[in-house]
Design a protein around this motif. Structure first.
Motif, PDB file in Angstrom:
ATOM      1  N   LYS A 123    -131.699  42.783 -55.406  1.00 22.14           N
ATOM      2  CA  LYS A 123    -130.661  42.751 -54.379  1.00 22.14           C
ATOM      3  C   LYS A 123    -129.427  43.464 -54.923  1.00 22.14           C
ATOM      4  O   LYS A 123    -128.925  43.128 -56.003  1.00 22.14           O
ATOM      5  CB  LYS A 123    -130.311  41.311 -53.988  1.00 22.14           C
ATOM      6  CG  LYS A 123    -129.246  41.197 -52.904  1.00 22.14           C
ATOM      7  CD  LYS A 123    -129.028  39.738 -52.530  1.00 22.14           C
ATOM      8  CE  LYS A 123    -127.908  39.584 -51.500  1.00 22.14           C
ATOM      9  NZ  LYS A 123    -128.243  40.239 -50.222  1.00 22.14           N
ATOM     10  N   SER A 124    -128.954  44.460 -54.174  1.00 20.36           N
ATOM     11  CA  SER A 124    -127.781  45.218 -54.593  1.00 20.36           C
ATOM     12  C   SER A 124    -126.523  44.387 -54.450  1.00 20.36           C
ATOM     13  O   SER A 124    -126.425  43.508 -53.585  1.00 20.36           O
ATOM     14  CB  SER A 124    -127.649  46.502 -53.767  1.00 20.36           C
ATOM     15  OG  SER A 124    -128.782  47.328 -53.917  1.00 20.36           O
ATOM     16  N   ALA A 125    -125.545  44.687 -55.309  1.00 19.85           N
ATOM     17  CA  ALA A 125    -124.279  43.967 -55.250  1.00 19.85           C
ATOM     18  C   ALA A 125    -123.404  44.461 -54.117  1.00 19.85           C
ATOM     19  O   ALA A 125    -122.525  43.737 -53.634  1.00 19.85           O
ATOM     20  CB  ALA A 125    -123.544  44.119 -56.587  1.00 19.85           C
ATOM     21  N   GLU A 126    -123.611  45.704 -53.652  1.00 19.19           N
ATOM     22  CA  GLU A 126    -122.786  46.272 -52.590  1.00 19.19           C
ATOM     23  C   GLU A 126    -123.057  45.570 -51.261  1.00 19.19           C
ATOM     24  O   GLU A 126    -124.172  45.149 -50.973  1.00 19.19           O
ATOM     25  CB  GLU A 126    -123.066  47.768 -52.437  1.00 19.19           C
ATOM     26  CG  GLU A 126    -122.761  48.590 -53.673  1.00 19.19           C
ATOM     27  CD  GLU A 126    -123.916  48.552 -54.663  1.00 19.19           C
ATOM     28  OE1 GLU A 126    -124.990  48.006 -54.302  1.00 19.19           O
ATOM     29  OE2 GLU A 126    -123.738  49.031 -55.798  1.00 19.19           O
ATOM     30  N   ALA A 127    -122.018  45.496 -50.437  1.00 21.66           N
ATOM     31  CA  ALA A 127    -122.162  44.857 -49.130  1.00 21.66           C
ATOM     32  C   ALA A 127    -123.166  45.597 -48.262  1.00 21.66           C
ATOM     33  O   ALA A 127    -123.893  44.996 -47.474  1.00 21.66           O
ATOM     34  CB  ALA A 127    -120.801  44.773 -48.434  1.00 21.66           C
ATOM     35  N   ASP A 128    -123.177  46.937 -48.383  1.00 22.74           N
ATOM     36  CA  ASP A 128    -124.118  47.743 -47.614  1.00 22.74           C
ATOM     37  C   ASP A 128    -125.288  48.189 -48.489  1.00 22.74           C
ATOM     38  O   ASP A 128    -125.796  49.304 -48.377  1.00 22.74           O
ATOM     39  CB  ASP A 128    -123.405  48.979 -47.026  1.00 22.74           C
ATOM     40  CG  ASP A 128    -122.458  48.614 -45.897  1.00 22.74           C
ATOM     41  OD1 ASP A 128    -122.545  47.467 -45.415  1.00 22.74           O
ATOM     42  OD2 ASP A 128    -121.633  49.453 -45.508  1.00 22.74           O
ATOM     43  N   PHE A 139    -126.349  47.951 -43.074  1.00 20.29           N
ATOM     44  CA  PHE A 139    -125.398  48.989 -42.688  1.00 20.29           C
ATOM     45  C   PHE A 139    -124.291  48.317 -41.883  1.00 20.29           C
ATOM     46  O   PHE A 139    -124.331  48.291 -40.649  1.00 20.29           O
ATOM     47  CB  PHE A 139    -126.065  50.073 -41.838  1.00 20.29           C
ATOM     48  CG  PHE A 139    -127.251  50.719 -42.494  1.00 20.29           C
ATOM     49  CD1 PHE A 139    -127.099  51.846 -43.291  1.00 20.29           C
ATOM     50  CD2 PHE A 139    -128.529  50.205 -42.317  1.00 20.29           C
ATOM     51  CE1 PHE A 139    -128.199  52.446 -43.880  1.00 20.29           C
ATOM     52  CE2 PHE A 139    -129.629  50.801 -42.901  1.00 20.29           C
ATOM     53  CZ  PHE A 139    -129.462  51.928 -43.697  1.00 20.29           C
ATOM     54  N   GLY A 140    -123.319  47.735 -42.566  1.00 21.99           N
ATOM     55  CA  GLY A 140    -122.279  47.006 -41.844  1.00 21.99           C
ATOM     56  C   GLY A 140    -122.878  45.822 -41.102  1.00 21.99           C
ATOM     57  O   GLY A 140    -123.483  44.923 -41.707  1.00 21.99           O
TER      58      GLY A 140
END
Length: 698
Positions: free
Chosen positions: A184-189, A232-233
């Motif tokens: 799981k990526s740390a970025e929100a998107d 994506f948002g």
């Protein structure tokens, strides 16, 4: 186990990690009702089987039917076989789903749909008991939606699982190995990934008397699963692929038992004259969602599912054809194939013009082609059945204070198209003219939940309709009369089931319970009558009444006690227009049952669980006949206990499970009671089995 009826707080302990701790006020949210809903706002009987419940039961057995029979009040006893005939929900068939993808095949129900995923990939199982149309056709008894896992922790995580089982006897070993990776990526998107591969093998095993079991069970299985998503948002795109294979035995053959003497069917090493039975399931979906589209939550899912089920063969009377081989010598076996694809869409708008008013709308599309062929000779037994369904639906829900009201409509429009075909020689080689049958049904739901302030009490009332076709393949393959055509066979009219239910729940500081009574009726049901080993469908009314109870008590913070009871009474008629004076048979209805369980966290990082299931005796249709065939069924009942132990050690989680703790000798419910049973299918239950496991994440 968990409280399985509508009080959300009562079910919260079962849906969260079920370590023996004090109750929490967590709100459990389910999606099987086509929207994320808290349990205390759903007017109906809903169960949530948690990841922890799945793990604990997996220490004892990975049979998915065994898990459902212990956790869901109205679910019938597990057969412990690849075939799941008789494993109904409240006397009817349940619609099985994997992430919303249909896994059952109501057009040609072969009773082999129970195995379609490895338990390791499952996050939770949501069960809606009672007729429902919210997920489409086939849910005349309820919905069982298996939800797969999704990464929850940032970073990369790997898990290895090993299991070994034995009955301390030759040819009774089992093993399993599985590997899972999560990211799981740390970025929100960012994006996330979960992939799993697992292999499992199980020898034939023995019963409580040390006799080898019959071979109609799982021998080897493998699962390959991947789910990858990207945010994506407010939007999300997700792809899921799952391939599950299950194979039966090709190096053992059955030895018939003796019903009159009480001697079950066993097996011995040998090579059958046909191919090994097997299941092949391929499921795929592409999902898109938008958290804020027009002020609401929108989702669309495009899915595909391919299913194959090959059965055991033999010199079977139905398959004999003098034009191929002398009658009584021809060996053959059948295989069902079902290919589905569809589209599911929905949009949920909260506060739709009025505070507390939620509006839901969507459209479902389904294409299903099912058939059945004889694999050794290449003959067609059931011609391709091409089914199409288009179903727009809408639902309104209004919550004000402690009251929630809900009502919905689903406009089912479907068609069944069958080409010209010819029946087998057994049925007279009859030419049947193809045709197309259309059906249209507006199915409805209405219900309400009232929560009694801070007293812990709540109550619900509901009315729900379910919609499904009869077993069209079984009807069409058995046409014996000349000059028939598909568009004239009235037996293809759909089954509409109406379920009325009342329930009450209470939750206190250390205890909770829930209970409901229901009545389910279909004026044009679908009952299979077996005469001389040949099944035929009768379109007669069916009525099922029942009572279900689930309770939980924590006498100590580290100790939890559970109890579940279910009473089911189904009736049908011998023929259209006659009174409902026949009991539903074991093919549809399970016996009354009581399941008692306890969880004890007796030391830090240690937990034990004991379940005791009592299946009560049942005598049905005494002195009743269909023609010259007796419909009597007798079941003596039995009690089975299972024990599981888990230790969160520094080297990973270690577990041990004992199935059939007291090594009880018994004949399984369906095998013991079904009136059409023979000496070939008089199956005993598995004897005491020890399974040890190790799982480590890093």
């Amino acid at each position: 186990m968990l409280a399985a009826l509508p009080l959300s707080a009562a079910a919260a302990d079962g849906a969260a990690d079920t370590t023996a701790q004090a109750p929490t006020s967590e709100v459990v949210v389910v999606t099987a009702t086509r929207g994320s809903k808290a349990l205390d706002k759903i007017p109906g009987a809903v169960s949530v089987i948690s990841r922890s419940d799945i793990d604990t039961q997996g220490l004892v057995s990975e049979d998915p039917s065994a898990l459902l029979s212990l956790q869901v009040p109205g679910y019938a006893p597990a057969r412990q076989k690849l075939t799941n005939f008789g494993e109904g929900l409240r006397g009817r068939n349940a619609l099985l789903l994997l992430d919303g993808i249909p896994q059952t095949n109501p057009l040609r129900f072969g009773g082999r749909e129970g195995y379609f995923a490895d338990p390791m990939i499952v996050e939770r199982i949501e069960v809606v008991s009672g007729a429902s149309a919210v997920q489409g056709m086939g849910a005349t008894g309820g919905i069982v939606n298996t939800i797969t896992r999704r990464p929850t922790e940032v970073g990369t995580r790997q898990t290895v699982e090993l299991k070994y089982g034995t009955q301390a006897h030759a040819d009774t070993q089992s093993w399993k190995t599985g590997y899972m990776v999560e990211h799981k990526s740390a970025e929100a998107d960012g994006w996330d990934l979960l992939a799993y591969v697992g292999l499992r093998s199980q020898d034939v095993g023995i019963d409580g008397a040390g006799r080898y079991l019959a071979t109609e069970s799982l021998h080897r299985a493998g699962d390959a699963f991947v789910k990858i998503g990207r945010d994506f948002g407010d939007q999300r795109l997700q792809l899921m692929l799952n391939r599950f294979d299950a194979d039966g035995f090709d190096d053992w053959v059955d030895v018939p038992g003796d019903r009159d003497a009480g001697r079950p069917t066993t097996s011995r090493p040998g090579t059958p004259a046909w191919d090994a039975p097997r299941n092949r399931v391929r499921s795929a979906s592409l999902e898109w969602s938008h958290a804020d589209l027009g002020g609401g939550y929108a989702s669309a899912q495009l899915f595909k599912q391919d299913f194959e089920a090959r059965y055991s063969g033999g010199v079977i009377s139905t398959f004999q054809d003098a034009a191929i081989a002398p009658v009584g010598t021809l060996v053959d076996q059948s295989e069902i194939e079902a290919d589905k694809w569809g589209l599911r869409t929905s949009w949920v708008r909260p506060d739709a013009g009025i505070a507390g008013l939620e509006f839901t709308a969507g459209v479902d599309l389904l294409h299903d082609t099912s058939s059945q062929r004889l694999t050794q000779t290449g003959r067609t037994w059931v011609p391709p059945l091409r089914y199409e369904s288009l179903a727009p639906f809408t639902q309104l829900e209004y919550t004000r204070g402690n009251l929630t009201l809900r009502g919905g409509l689903r406009d089912e429009r479907n068609s069944l198209d069958v080409a010209d075909y010819r029946t087998l020689a057994f049925y007279g080689n009859r030419a049947v003219e193809g045709g197309k049958r259309d059906a249209h049904e507006l199915v409805k739901s209405l219900g309400g939940v009232w929560r009694f302030d801070a007293s812990g009490w709540s109550a619900f009332a509901s009315y729900n309709e379910g919609f499904g076709p009869p077993d069209a393949g079984l009807i069409l393959r058995a046409v014996k009369t000349a000059g028939q055509s598909v568009d004239k066979l009235v037996d293809l009219q759909p089954v509409v089931t109406r379920n009325r239910e009342l329930g009450v729940s209470w939750r206190g500081a250390t205890a909770n319970f829930s209970a409901s009574v229901y009545r389910s009726r279909s004026d044009l049901g679908s009952q299979i009558i077996v005469v001389n080993g040949i099944g035929s469908v009768q379109r007669v009314p069916i009525e099922v009444k029942g009572f279900e109870f689930a309770g939980q008590w924590r006498p100590l913070p580290a100790l939890r006690l559970d109890a579940t009871y279910a009473r089911t009474r189904g009736r049908t008629a011998a023929a259209a227009g006659e009174p409902l004076d026949l009991d539903l048979g074991a093919r549809s209805q399970g016996p009354d049952k009581l399941v008692l369980g306890g969880q004890w966290a007796f030391a830090p990082a240690w937990r034990a669980q004991l379940n005791v299931a009592r299946w009560f005796s049942r005598d049905a249709n005494e002195g009743k006949f269909s023609g010259s065939t007796s419909l009597e069924e007798h079941f003596e009942g039995y009690t089975v206990a299972d024990l599981a132990l888990r230790w969160a050690s520094p080297w990973g989680e270690l577990g041990a499970g004992i199935e059939n703790l007291f090594d009880r000798r018994y004949i399984t419910y369906y095998s013991q009671s079904h009136y059409a049973g023979t000496d070939d299918d008089y199956y005993a239950g598995r004897g005491r089995t020890l399974t040890m496991s190790w799982r480590r994440s890093f």
